[in-house]
Write a protein that holds these residues in place. Structure first.
Motif, PDB file in Angstrom:
ATOM      1  N   THR A  38       5.961  -1.114  10.558  1.00 36.89           N
ATOM      2  CA  THR A  38       5.422  -2.191   9.726  1.00 36.89           C
ATOM      3  C   THR A  38       3.906  -2.191   9.861  1.00 36.89           C
ATOM      4  O   THR A  38       3.375  -2.409  10.953  1.00 36.89           O
ATOM      5  N   TRP A  39       3.215  -1.949   8.743  1.00 42.44           N
ATOM      6  CA  TRP A  39       1.767  -1.780   8.756  1.00 42.44           C
ATOM      7  C   TRP A  39       1.102  -2.856   7.910  1.00 42.44           C
ATOM      8  O   TRP A  39       1.661  -3.307   6.911  1.00 42.44           O
ATOM      9  N   ARG A  40      -0.106  -3.242   8.317  1.00 44.19           N
ATOM     10  CA  ARG A  40      -0.874  -4.182   7.502  1.00 44.19           C
ATOM     11  C   ARG A  40      -2.327  -3.735   7.413  1.00 44.19           C
ATOM     12  O   ARG A  40      -2.858  -3.078   8.319  1.00 44.19           O
ATOM     13  N   VAL A  41      -2.953  -4.092   6.307  1.00 39.13           N
ATOM     14  CA  VAL A  41      -4.362  -3.764   6.082  1.00 39.13           C
ATOM     15  C   VAL A  41      -5.215  -4.874   6.684  1.00 39.13           C
ATOM     16  O   VAL A  41      -5.044  -6.047   6.353  1.00 39.13           O
ATOM     17  N   HIS A  42      -6.141  -4.504   7.560  1.00 36.31           N
ATOM     18  CA  HIS A  42      -7.021  -5.483   8.197  1.00 36.31           C
ATOM     19  C   HIS A  42      -8.300  -5.711   7.403  1.00 36.31           C
ATOM     20  O   HIS A  42      -8.792  -6.837   7.323  1.00 36.31           O
ATOM     21  N   CYS A  43      -8.868  -4.628   6.860  1.00 38.83           N
ATOM     22  CA  CYS A  43     -10.192  -4.730   6.251  1.00 38.83           C
ATOM     23  C   CYS A  43     -10.411  -3.529   5.337  1.00 38.83           C
ATOM     24  O   CYS A  43      -9.922  -2.425   5.618  1.00 38.83           O
ATOM     25  N   LEU A  44     -11.135  -3.747   4.241  1.00 36.81           N
ATOM     26  CA  LEU A  44     -11.555  -2.654   3.365  1.00 36.81           C
ATOM     27  C   LEU A  44     -12.959  -2.238   3.789  1.00 36.81           C
ATOM     28  O   LEU A  44     -13.910  -3.015   3.689  1.00 36.81           O
ATOM     29  N   LEU A  45     -13.092  -1.015   4.268  1.00 34.02           N
ATOM     30  CA  LEU A  45     -14.342  -0.566   4.877  1.00 34.02           C
ATOM     31  C   LEU A  45     -15.295   0.076   3.884  1.00 34.02           C
ATOM     32  O   LEU A  45     -16.516  -0.066   4.005  1.00 34.02           O
ATOM     33  N   LEU A  46     -14.757   0.816   2.925  1.00 30.03           N
ATOM     34  CA  LEU A  46     -15.571   1.500   1.923  1.00 30.03           C
ATOM     35  C   LEU A  46     -14.864   1.411   0.578  1.00 30.03           C
ATOM     36  O   LEU A  46     -13.633   1.471   0.512  1.00 30.03           O
ATOM     37  N   HIS A  47     -15.650   1.301  -0.493  1.00 30.26           N
ATOM     38  CA  HIS A  47     -15.050   1.246  -1.828  1.00 30.26           C
ATOM     39  C   HIS A  47     -16.085   1.641  -2.866  1.00 30.26           C
ATOM     40  O   HIS A  47     -17.273   1.356  -2.725  1.00 30.26           O
ATOM     41  N   HIS A  48     -15.617   2.315  -3.908  1.00 32.62           N
ATOM     42  CA  HIS A  48     -16.421   2.559  -5.102  1.00 32.62           C
ATOM     43  C   HIS A  48     -15.531   2.293  -6.309  1.00 32.62           C
ATOM     44  O   HIS A  48     -14.355   2.667  -6.304  1.00 32.62           O
ATOM     45  N   PRO A  49     -16.057   1.653  -7.351  1.00 31.18           N
ATOM     46  CA  PRO A  49     -15.199   1.295  -8.489  1.00 31.18           C
ATOM     47  C   PRO A  49     -14.674   2.486  -9.283  1.00 31.18           C
ATOM     48  O   PRO A  49     -13.684   2.352 -10.010  1.00 31.18           O
TER      49      PRO A  49
END
Length: 543
Positions: free
Chosen positions: A462-473
């Motif tokens: 069972t996994w969960r996302v803690h934080c979005l570290l990098l993103h580009h649209p």
């Protein structure tokens, strides 16, 4: 992993005429200034050579356009051009007839203006037009095989130096390889040596590489905890490798080439020189066969080193041909000796799994379960993504088994490579992955790599996302993929295969990355979705 070489045949021709004047007009319009690089100015005519590196010629050039000038490029090489009109007028472009993916919004088709060049399909060009103001700078689209070609009665070339702009790239640039080189960045890896130095590595793939003969791996060294990097070594004959430190030495395990034999190399001088795997006593781990892997982590358990990889001899189709297996060796053994290593059996997959959506498994992680057993957790190829597979390994390392009904799990970003490591402080397993935000759900998950997330699990299931570290649209030419990472005190440090803007047209595409970058994610254990680099709600994700 697969390299993509798009032989799309799309050419752009730009013509500038004063308003109301036809090509047959008696007076010549002001010269069209073209700034950029990667082109030469020459005459357009019937049977004129269309590209500098091909024998194709123009055919059926309209009489009104013959004798004009055009900017001839090398097909497949990136050029940059900005066309600047000398007066108010009409700008004409032409594109390959019926070519998909071209945005012609705002352009009007000019009936009867067509011609072609002599490739195998006699690709036909259709001309369009729209108004332009004097001194308006029009960027000429690039990135297709043919690039952008400018055409006008008179052209004044204004060459510019090819200079990369790395100012917008996230993280620290370790290595840059422009798309025009035909050499793309793959297999990022990172290690911390006993003397405190960091090593990072990547390999080179793509149309100008030697990946199918004798692949090239580059090794870089940092003496200031990742703030700056210098190349330490260039290795001929190593691909898809991980890099790690063991008992004061640096090692890499990979293949000799794309689907080559398994090899291990050692460095005794901090990554500057490396052994050459020539036989069973110097790092050649198998005599024959085809294998696949990536920079996957080493597991230390029960007095042994464990490493997951795939036998690639299960056919010819990407994904489906890969059969997971694990190799292991005693901690005190000479790791360059083939006799030190135990290889498990390799498992065939089945396209009937996951209701017929299963497309392969690859790039497995050797991980110790909370119950103390070794498993191999792999990326699973499906269109929707979000799945991983847990293959069970016997205690002696000789047997691999899989229960498809029980051991396919939900895993954010599971359609791309990920690295799993266990943290004693939090008693959790952590990973960096490429989850697919809901706003990109219609796209193929395996190709959506423009978001990097920090995820964890207490039980590997069972996994969960803690934080979005990098993103580009943009997902087409931007990616933060194949992250290899390590714990570094309170921080997490990572080497990432990055596709990003570089002032030279950017990456060939998101997969064919143009950067190896280093990142330090500070106090990662405390990060939450509220501290993401972008508001998750804008991506359709829960805060």
């Amino acid at each position: 992993m697969k390299s993509v070489w798009i032989a799309a045949v799309v050419a752009w021709l730009v013509l500038v005429l004063p308003a109301g004047m036809s090509p047959a007009g008696e007076s010549a319009p002001p010269a069209l200034r073209v700034e950029g690089y990667g082109f030469e100015v020459t005459k357009l005519a019937e049977d004129a050579r269309a590209y500098g590196n091909r024998g194709y010629v123009w055919k059926d050039v309209p009489e009104a356009l013959r004798g004009w000038q055009f900017t001839r490029t090398n097909g497949g090489d990136l050029a940059r051009m900005d066309a600047i009109a000398g007066a108010d007028g009409v700008v004409h472009i032409a594109t390959a007839d019926k070519q998909k993916g071209i945005d012609l919004t705002g352009w009007e088709k000019v009936d009867g203006w067509e011609f072609y060049y002599t490739d195998g399909g006699k690709t036909r060009m259709q001309v369009y037009r729209r108004s332009a103001k004097a001194a308006q700078k029009l960027p000429i689209p690039q990135g297709n095989w043919t690039g952008g070609i400018v055409l006008a009665p008179r052209i004044v070339a204004a060459p510019m130096d090819r200079k990369a702009d790395l100012s917008l790239v996230p993280g620290v640039v370790v290595h840059h390889s422009a798309a025009m080189s035909g050499l793309y960045i793959g297999s990022p890896g990172i290690a911390v040596l006993d003397d405190g130095a960091y090593l990072a590595k990547c390999d080179l793939f793509g149309p100008k590489s030697k990946e199918h003969d004798s692949a090239i791996t580059l090794v870089f060294r940092s003496e200031d905890k990742g703030a700056s990097w210098k190349q330490a070594a260039r290795i001929d004959g190593l691909f898809w490798s991980n890099i790690f430190s063991h008992r004061g030495k640096a090692y890499q395990i990979g293949t000799q080439k794309h689907h080559g034999r398994l090899v291990i190399l050692r460095s005794d001088d901090g990554g500057r020189t490396w052994t050459a795997p020539a036989d069973a006593d110097s790092g050649l781990l198998v005599d024959s066969g085809e294998y696949h892997t990536a920079p996957m982590p080493m597991l230390v358990h029960n007095g042994r080193l464990w490493r997951a990889m795939e036998d690639a001899s299960g056919g010819k189709l990407w994904g489906l041909r890969y059969m997971p297996m694990v190799i292991s060796a005693p901690l005190e053994a000479d790791l360059l000796k083939r006799s030190s290593w135990t290889l498990s059996n390799a498992l065939h997959g089945d396209v009937k799994w996951l209701d017929g959506q299963w497309g392969g498994w690859l790039e497995g992680n050797a991980v110790l379960t909370p119950e103390g057993h070794v498993v191999d957790i792999l990326r699973v190829q499906t269109r929707a993504g979000g799945k991983a597979a847990i293959v069970r390994i016997s205690d002696d390392g000789k047997s691999a088994s899989f229960d498809p009904a029980r051991d396919h799990i939900d895993f954010p970003g599971g359609a791309k490579k990920f690295t799993i490591r266990y943290d004693e402080r939090t008693k959790r397993y952590w990973s960096l992955t490429n989850p697919v935000p809901p706003i990109f759900a219609k796209d193929t998950a395996g190709g959506t790599r423009n978001t990097l997330g920090l995820v964890s699990s207490a039980d590997l299931r069972t996994w969960r996302v803690h934080c979005l570290l990098l993103h580009h649209p943009d997902r087409s030419k931007h990616g933060f993929q194949y992250p290899d990472w390590l714990f570094d005190g309170e921080d997490l440090i990572a080497a990432i295969r990055t596709g990003y803007d570089d002032g030279l047209g950017g990456a060939h595409n998101a997969h064919d990355a143009n950067f190896l970058t280093f990142h330090r994610f500070k106090d990662f254990r405390k990060l939450t979705m509220a501290e993401s680099c972008i508001d998750p709600a804008k991506l359709g994700m829960k805060p």
